[in-house]
Design a protein around this motif. Structure first.
Motif, PDB file in Angstrom:
ATOM      1  N   PHE A   1       1.047  -1.147  -0.050  1.00 11.46           N
ATOM      2  CA  PHE A   1      -0.074   0.018  -0.117  1.00 11.46           C
ATOM      3  C   PHE A   1       0.834   1.317   0.055  1.00 11.46           C
ATOM      4  O   PHE A   1       2.051   1.121   0.625  1.00 11.46           O
ATOM      5  N   ALA A   2       0.451   2.100  -0.615  1.00  6.91           N
ATOM      6  CA  ALA A   2       1.179   3.718  -0.622  1.00  6.91           C
ATOM      7  C   ALA A   2       0.723   4.219   0.742  1.00  6.91           C
ATOM      8  O   ALA A   2      -0.291   3.598   1.617  1.00  6.91           O
ATOM      9  N   ALA A   3       1.245   5.459   1.077  1.00 11.63           N
ATOM     10  CA  ALA A   3       1.005   5.888   2.222  1.00 11.63           C
ATOM     11  C   ALA A   3      -0.680   6.654   2.082  1.00 11.63           C
ATOM     12  O   ALA A   3      -0.816   7.029   1.156  1.00 11.63           O
ATOM     13  N   HIS A   4      -1.179   6.460   3.220  1.00 15.25           N
ATOM     14  CA  HIS A   4      -2.640   7.040   3.542  1.00 15.25           C
ATOM     15  C   HIS A   4      -3.714   6.484   2.629  1.00 15.25           C
ATOM     16  O   HIS A   4      -4.378   7.102   2.227  1.00 15.25           O
ATOM     17  N   GLN A   5      -3.474   4.958   2.426  1.00 12.68           N
ATOM     18  CA  GLN A   5      -4.331   4.263   1.836  1.00 12.68           C
ATOM     19  C   GLN A   5      -5.172   3.407   2.670  1.00 12.68           C
ATOM     20  O   GLN A   5      -4.561   2.754   3.958  1.00 12.68           O
ATOM     21  N   MET A   6      -6.519   3.112   2.550  1.00 14.14           N
ATOM     22  CA  MET A   6      -7.414   2.371   3.474  1.00 14.14           C
ATOM     23  C   MET A   6      -7.099   1.190   3.446  1.00 14.14           C
ATOM     24  O   MET A   6      -7.256   0.462   2.143  1.00 14.14           O
ATOM     25  N   ILE A   7      -6.841   0.037   4.412  1.00 14.59           N
ATOM     26  CA  ILE A   7      -6.763  -1.242   4.295  1.00 14.59           C
ATOM     27  C   ILE A   7      -7.939  -1.923   4.169  1.00 14.59           C
ATOM     28  O   ILE A   7      -8.469  -2.765   3.754  1.00 14.59           O
ATOM     29  N   TYR A   8      -8.909  -1.489   5.323  1.00 14.93           N
ATOM     30  CA  TYR A   8     -10.202  -1.879   5.664  1.00 14.93           C
ATOM     31  C   TYR A   8     -11.076  -0.757   6.395  1.00 14.93           C
ATOM     32  O   TYR A   8     -10.266   0.187   6.820  1.00 14.93           O
ATOM     33  N   ARG A   9     -12.370  -0.671   6.333  1.00 14.53           N
ATOM     34  CA  ARG A   9     -13.070   0.211   6.839  1.00 14.53           C
ATOM     35  C   ARG A   9     -14.074  -0.245   7.869  1.00 14.53           C
ATOM     36  O   ARG A   9     -14.393  -1.453   7.844  1.00 14.53           O
ATOM     37  N   GLU A  10     -14.393   0.304   8.890  1.00 11.37           N
ATOM     38  CA  GLU A  10     -15.468   0.178   9.992  1.00 11.37           C
ATOM     39  C   GLU A  10     -16.709  -0.362   9.366  1.00 11.37           C
ATOM     40  O   GLU A  10     -17.250   0.180   8.449  1.00 11.37           O
ATOM     41  N   GLY A  11     -17.154  -1.737   9.791  1.00 15.90           N
ATOM     42  CA  GLY A  11     -18.277  -2.068   9.247  1.00 15.90           C
ATOM     43  C   GLY A  11     -18.264  -3.031   8.123  1.00 15.90           C
ATOM     44  O   GLY A  11     -19.257  -3.860   7.904  1.00 15.90           O
TER      45      GLY A  11
END
Length: 258
Positions: A62-72
């Motif tokens: 992943f690059a910096a400031h990428q989301m791996i997963y999100r709540e829910g």
């Protein structure tokens, strides 16, 4: 077949086929597999189970400031961070963030969520810098652990130790003054050899997040965090250069902050 010196199974080296030294990609894969095998979540598996799981693993950068997963989101996979740093957080009603933790290399993400009844992620996970993770299928891991009583018992011990650490963190947040919380946090970073470079009783501790995010993690305002660091600097216990905390005398710091 020869022994890989870092791949441990039940306290002993196991036989693995080492890669062709002329193929650096295969060497990297072998190294990563050895690091994975040593983690508590994976050394509890028997050799056949580990081989089955690793065959379904994915290497992701992943690059910096990428989301791996999100709540829910459905917690279909969990992750081992090999390189980088990942922030765990939840958004607040006023649009800001409540920082839960900053995950360092060789720690896992989402491993508790895959065992929750809802099987959903309980927070957001965002990279703070370029990061390399290995992701594993949650359903396959649960099945492999359930099939082996010894693996199940070791996993329970792992989660019990994790719960003790979280209870300690909660106790610190509730019962310790702001200065104590900062000192405990720095001492925790100091004890993490992945976050610290030590030489001749000196240390350079890198803050894994921006100072405002560290302050949020410690349940205080950014100006309070900065003031406490400034006070510790005036006392000669540390210095601050950008996102690094410099400790000229580790023994003195540990002694005078005990």
């Amino acid at each position: 077949m020869i022994s890989c010196p870092t791949q441990i199974s039940a306290g002993k080296c196991i036989e693995v086929e080492l890669p062709d030294p002329h193929q650096p990609g295969e060497q990297t894969k072998c190294r990563d597999n050895c690091l994975i095998r040593q983690h508590s979540l994976f050394c509890c598996l028997n050799d056949d189970s580990f081989t089955t799981l690793i065959s379904q693993a994915r290497s992701i950068r992943f690059a910096a400031h990428q989301m791996i997963y999100r709540e829910g989101e459905a917690a279909s996979r969990f992750y081992l961070l090999l390189e980088g740093c990942v922030k765990l957080f939840r958004p607040t009603a006023d649009g800001s963030e409540r920082v839960i933790d900053a995950i360092q290399s060789y720690h896992t993400l989402g491993e508790t969520d895959i065992f929750c009844q809802t099987h959903c992620y309980s927070c957001f996970a965002e990279t703070l810098q370029p990061s390399h993770v290995i992701s594993f299928p949650a359903a396959a891991y649960r099945e492999l652990v359930a099939e082996d009583k010894q693996s199940s018992e070791k996993l329970i011990n792992y989660f019990a130790e994790s719960l003790k650490r979280k209870n300690f963190d909660l106790e610190v947040m509730i019962n310790c003054a702001a200065r104590e919380r900062v000192i405990i946090y720095v001492r925790q970073l100091l004890s993490d050899m992945n976050a610290t470079t030590q030489l001749h009783n000196k240390a350079v501790v890198h803050l894994p997040m921006a100072k405002c995010q560290v302050a949020a993690r410690l349940a205080m305002k950014p100006e309070t965090f900065s003031r406490i660091l400034a006070d510790l600097k005036l006392e000669g216990l540390l210095d601050v250069v950008r996102s690094n905390i410099l400790i000229a005398d580790v023994s003195r710091f540990m002694r005078e902050t005990d």
